[in-house]
Scaffold this motif. Structure first.
Motif, PDB file in Angstrom:
ATOM      1  N   GLN A   2      42.606  -0.065 -19.084  1.00  0.00           N
ATOM      2  CA  GLN A   2      43.775   0.572 -18.461  1.00  0.00           C
ATOM      3  C   GLN A   2      44.487  -0.418 -17.559  1.00  0.00           C
ATOM      4  OE1 GLN A   2      42.566   4.257 -16.417  1.00  0.00           O
ATOM      5  NE2 GLN A   2      43.957   5.323 -17.818  1.00  0.00           N
ATOM      6  N   GLN A   4      47.461  -0.073 -14.712  1.00  0.00           N
ATOM      7  CA  GLN A   4      48.241   0.892 -13.945  1.00  0.00           C
ATOM      8  C   GLN A   4      49.263   0.158 -13.092  1.00  0.00           C
ATOM      9  OE1 GLN A   4      47.840   4.350 -14.139  1.00  0.00           O
ATOM     10  NE2 GLN A   4      49.723   4.403 -12.942  1.00  0.00           N
ATOM     11  N   TYR A 109      47.065  -6.012 -24.053  1.00  0.00           N
ATOM     12  CA  TYR A 109      47.010  -4.735 -23.341  1.00  0.00           C
ATOM     13  C   TYR A 109      48.236  -4.598 -22.454  1.00  0.00           C
ATOM     14  CZ  TYR A 109      42.165  -5.228 -24.804  1.00  0.00           C
ATOM     15  OH  TYR A 109      41.029  -5.408 -25.547  1.00  0.00           O
ATOM     16  N   GLN A 112      51.858   1.139 -18.376  1.00  0.00           N
ATOM     17  CA  GLN A 112      52.796   2.191 -18.759  1.00  0.00           C
ATOM     18  C   GLN A 112      54.213   1.931 -18.296  1.00  0.00           C
ATOM     19  OE1 GLN A 112      51.172   2.198 -16.024  1.00  0.00           O
ATOM     20  NE2 GLN A 112      52.326   3.322 -14.475  1.00  0.00           N
TER      21      GLN A 112
END
Length: 120
Positions: A2, A4, A109, A112
């Motif tokens: 992830q 962020q 990767y 968002q």
């Protein structure tokens, strides 16, 4: 994995922001980190990148002298300080990690995105 991203917002021309992107689920310090942006109706474009150690940085021409990329491997975080903002800097800013380069293909990767809006 992830990523962020945060720190975007509405700012007047000439203002500043500091974008942050925190990674989890991967050995962050082993990867090149980069920032890209995508303005409405345009292709996503490279903004800046930083080597895994932080020793080397790379910037798109319009970002040189105004934007600064940095990283803190202890916090798994990459930053983008954006100064002297112009309305044409309005875009969604994306962080990414990968093997490097100034093209999207060099990154595995993606975060968002965080929206930066610069008013005139």
């Amino acid at each position: 994995v992830q990523l962020q991203a945060c720190g975007g917002g509405l700012v007047q021309a000439g203002g500043s922001l500091r974008l942050s992107c925190t990674a989890s689920g991967l050995p962050f310090s082993s990867y090149v980190s980069g920032w890209f942006r995508q303005a409405p109706g345009k292709e996503r474009e490279f903004v800046a990148a930083i080597s895994w150690s932080g020793k080397y940085t790379y910037y798109e021409d319009s970002a040189k002298g105004r934007f600064t990329i940095s990283r803190d491997n202890a916090k798994n975080t990459v930053y983008l300080a954006v100064n002297s903002l112009k309305p044409e800097d309005t875009a969604v800013y994306y962080c990414a990690v990968g093997s490097g380069a100034t093209t999207m293909q060099g990154y595995d990767y993606w975060g968002q995105g965080t929206l930066v809006t610069v008013s005139s």
